[in-house]
Enzyme design. Structure first.
Site, mmCIF file in Angstrom:
data_model
loop_
_atom_site.group_PDB
_atom_site.id
_atom_site.type_symbol
_atom_site.label_atom_id
_atom_site.label_comp_id
_atom_site.label_asym_id
_atom_site.label_seq_id
_atom_site.Cartn_x
_atom_site.Cartn_y
_atom_site.Cartn_z
ATOM 1 N N GLY A 482 41.109 34.733 44.890
ATOM 2 C CA GLY A 482 39.901 35.587 45.298
ATOM 3 C C GLY A 482 39.267 36.416 44.311
ATOM 4 C CB ILE A 645 32.938 42.765 31.750
ATOM 5 C CG1 ILE A 645 33.447 44.266 31.570
ATOM 6 C CG2 ILE A 645 32.836 42.465 33.126
ATOM 7 C CD1 ILE A 645 34.894 44.297 31.999
ATOM 8 C CE LYS A 649 26.938 39.078 43.174
ATOM 9 N NZ LYS A 649 25.656 38.286 43.332
ATOM 10 C CD GLN A 654 39.711 41.088 41.505
ATOM 11 O OE1 GLN A 654 41.078 41.203 41.029
ATOM 12 N NE2 GLN A 654 39.131 40.305 42.508
ATOM 13 C CE LYS A 717 41.492 46.258 26.083
ATOM 14 N NZ LYS A 717 41.657 47.589 25.901
ATOM 15 C CB VAL A 719 38.959 44.147 35.951
ATOM 16 C CG1 VAL A 719 38.273 44.381 34.646
ATOM 17 C CG2 VAL A 719 38.520 43.002 36.613
ATOM 18 C CD GLU A 721 47.472 43.620 38.645
ATOM 19 O OE1 GLU A 721 47.871 43.066 39.587
ATOM 20 O OE2 GLU A 721 46.303 42.922 38.188
#
Length: 762
Positions: A482, A645, A649, A654, A717, A719, A721
């Site tokens: 997801g 990033i 979106k 997340q 990197k 995202v 967590e």
């Protein structure tokens, strides 16, 4: 209302797709019901299994009588420890990619019961309804033994886990003399925190559908975060050839840790299918979702010493966490405190306590979601005692070097997170005095916290195949729980080869695809994305090489670096009118396809010399009813520094989801245990509380610009967590600001707030 994320323009510069907020490529399938999950695949003659769970927490089975169930027409078999086949039971065969050290739980192994809800039998019937009914007729008698499920009662009976657990980073050696420095400090706080047990409750319950083919091979549809992990485990345990098993998991309805290890429904389904020589599905019920791993209960002590100007002089963070009797499940709980703040005297300690429970399991931001809130609440309390702004205290002890290792961070834009988050939230308007902000009987509180998580990367392989029609197919055996994996991998591939997103297909969730690690820990983009980039770079290089060698071609003679790809064409960077289509290049070379495979390997040298991490600053507003003690989280601003990033979106989605989960951690989620029986008493969605629409209000996500050449080839990197780790602390700190009541026992429920209000403030 959920605000749109703030995205710096620089992120959209690298290409046509990377950095742009593309819609999910699998979105239409999901909203129209076209996406199929593990329990939705069917085949002629499919049988159904239903698990019988133990009713005691410790002891032995003395008698199983399945005769009443077997007497029902349509019941095919009842598997128990008494009639199961001989399998590869020794521990090495049962190890999976995410297994901790110890002896893995093996269903139906013998008569011993080691935790409540342990599977003790499997009823297989022609229909699910019949199997469920027949399971009620299986009589099981037990000889109960004394059990221990209360962490608080056994908190002194602990041990220190060794360094031999993969992925576990033991606390660093003490630096300075933290106890002496604490005793001599001008200002101190010495606090105890507790974090309740939490269970994964994804929308899709765990299920496995095993299709048994006439030739004895198996196609297994499994809810998993790693199809290859399940594949290897099945082949090892059942001694099956790798070519005889294929595991598919194209869609996963939520996981975040629950699908990292093969769960016992997979074993049961494969056992039944191989023994009965027919296709079988086993799906866990919602109560049975509480029969395996969970976020462990934790008791923590955080003690801080500081001078009156806010300089930290002592930092002690200790944790006691539960594990099972048979495995050493460990989390990185206390290390974050030593990494987050500059201090000369630090002692970090972590211990385990064995309980009669199933081995805990990674749950979103394992360790950090438990340990970071403790240090961040302690920092807020210290700021209050010092009369300092919480941001000012954090900046006073800010560090660009990881104190645990002495290595610099590869990038760290936490200062910018503080600044941008505070500005968006309006932090400057905060009255620092608790109970000073109100709206009638509603007490208003503002709180903040910092967050940190590792920027990890593992090895992965991807294959890219470009057709003469300009269509690209890329594949790797990763998962999409997801998070948007389908979409971001499509974007990476399309960006490199200059193709429209509609001309790229990314395949995942198939054990036959190139190797990928389990999807977890926020490392999928870093690991698999880097492999996708490498494979597509190779396709690009071959394509460009062919184009510049075309006789009388528009790109003849120019250098590789002077060619750009866009809209299915190759063109000269200096003169885009000099262009040729992908189809023309491949036709001229006599090729129908160009196929390349590549492996991504972490930058080991960079990682040995730097600490790689994501950072965040979370700001929360709460309203607390002064009479009822109810809490509403009315606003959250999350400012995140996570490198490049790929898709703002899906990345913002997340963070929003993580914030919602953080609200649950702070206020609602708690698995309650009756320690007299050793059993969970709220193992369902009715009594296990999670946030619903009415609990979620404004969530504003900011992605802070951060450039990192060391983290991986993409500079990205994860995202998944970082969005949760600071949220429980920010909410807790906001509740203190609103009420003057400090609750250090998560979740912060109404009774704890009312008790604090009745007993005095502070």
């Amino acid at each position: 209302m959920i605000a749109k994320p703030s995205i710096p323009d620089v992120l959209t510069e690298p290409g046509a797709h990377i950095g742009r907020p593309a819609r999910r490529v699998d979105g239409r399938l999901k909203v129209t019901g076209g996406a199929k999950y593990a329990a939705e695949f069917s085949t002629p003659g499919l049988a159904h299994g239903y698990i019988v769970s133990s009713t005691i927490a410790r002891g032995r089975i003395t008698r199983i009588d399945a005769s009443a169930a077997l007497a029902l027409p349509g019941v095919l078999h009842v598997f128990t420890h008494e009639n199961r086949p001989s399998l590869a039971w020794f521990d090495r065969k049962w190890k999976d990619e995410d297994a901790p050290k110890g002896s893995p739980f093996r269903p139906l192994y013998d008569a011993e019961i080691i935790h409540s809800l342990q599977p003790v039998a499997l009823v297989v019937a022609d229909s699910f309804e019949l199997a469920r009914y027949a399971a009620r007729l299986v009589e099981v008698e037990y000889e109960a033994a004394p059990h221990r499920t209360d962490l608080h009662a056994h908190r002194d009976d602990t041990y220190t886990p060794g360094k031999d657990k993969g992925g576990f980073e033991p606390p660093p050696k003490p630096r300075g003399d933290a106890d002496k420095a604490l005793a001599e400090a001008e200002m101190t706080v010495d606090l105890e925190f507790t974090q309740a047990t939490e269970h994964h409750n994804p929308m899709e319950m765990h299920a496995s559908t095993v299709v048994h083919h006439e030739d004895g091979t198996l196609t297994v549809y499994d809810k998993t975060q790693g199809a290859q992990n399940s594949h290897t485990w099945i082949c090892n345990v059942f001694d099956l050839p790798k070519s005889g098993v294929r595991v598919l998991s194209p869609f996963v309805g939520g996981a975040f840790g629950s699908g990292l290890r093969p769960q016992h429904q997979l074993f049961m389904a494969v056992l039944a299918a191989t023994q009965l020589k027919r296709s079988v599905r086993v799906e866990l019920s919602r109560p049975q979702m509480f029969s395996f791993g969970h976020r462990p209960e934790t008791i923590q002590r955080v003690a801080l010493g500081a001078s009156r100007d806010g300089t930290l002089t002592a930092l002690i963070h200790e944790a006691v966490q539960e594990s099972s009797q048979n495995e050493n499940y460990v989390e990185v709980v206390v290390n974050w405190s030593g990494q987050q703040y500059k201090c000369d005297n630090v002692r970090l300690d972590y211990k385990l306590c064995r309980l009669d429970v199933h081995t805990p399991l990674d749950q979103r931001a394992p360790g950090a979601a438990t340990g970071v809130p403790a240090i961040e609440i302690a920092m807020d309390e210290l700021a209050h005692k010092l009369g300092m702004d919480p941001i000012e205290l954090r900046l006073k002890n800010y560090t660009d070097v990881d104190p645990n290792t002495g290595n610099p961070f590869s990038s760290k834009e936490l200062r910018a997170c503080f600044a941008q988050g505070a500005e968006r939230f309006g932090w400057a308007g905060r009255n620092p005095t608790p109970r000073s902000m109100r709206d009638g009987r509603q007490l208003i509180g503002w709180g903040m916290a910092a967050g940190v998580w590792d920027a990890m990367q593992g090895q992965a392989v991807a294959k890219a195949k470009l057709g003469i029609d300009g269509k690209l197919v890329v594949g790797s055996a990763t998962a999409d729980i997801g998070t948007g994996t389908y979409t971001v991998m499509t974007q990476i591939a399309a960006d490199i080869l200059g193709l429209p997103l509609d001309d790229v297909a990314f395949h995942l969730g198939d054990s036959s695809l190139p190797m990928a690690p389990i999807e977890g820990g926020s490392w999928t983009v870093s690991s698999v994305g880097s492999a996708v980039k490498a494979a597509c770079d190779r396709v690009r290089d071959r394509l460009v090489g062919l184009a510049i060698k075309m006789d009388d071609g528009p790109l003849a003679g120019i250098g590789n670096e002077e060619v750009i790809l866009a809209d299915g064409h190759l063109a000269a960077r200096a003169d885009p009118s000099r262009r040729v289509s992908i189809t023309a290049v491949m036709r001229a070379a006599g090729l129908l396809t160009i196929e390349e495979e590549a492996r991504s390997i972490p930058y080991y040298l960079a990682r040995s010399r730097h600490t790689l991490a994501t950072h965040s600053a979370v700001f929360a507003e709460v309203r607390v009813d002064e009479d009822l003690g109810t809490v509403q989280v009315t606003r959250v601003v999350s400012a995140v520094a996570a490198g490049r990033i790929i898709n703002p979106k899906t990345a913002a989605s997340q963070i929003m989801g993580a914030v919602v989960w953080g609200i649950g951690m702070a206020l609602e989620e708690e698995t309650l245990t009756d320690h007299t029986l050793g059993r969970y008493v709220n193992h369902d969605i009715a009594e296990y509380h999670i946030p619903v629409n009415a609990d979620v209000h404004d969530i504003d996500v900011i992605f802070v610009e951060e450039h990192d050449d060391l983290v991986n080839p993409l500079g990205a990197k994860g995202v998944g967590e970082i969005g949760i780790v600071g949220v429980p602390a920010a909410i807790s700190n906001a509740i203190f600001h609103a009420t003057g009541v400090r609750v250090r026992d998560l979740p912060i429920t109404v009774d704890k707030i009312l008790s604090g209000l009745a007993g005095g403030r502070g």
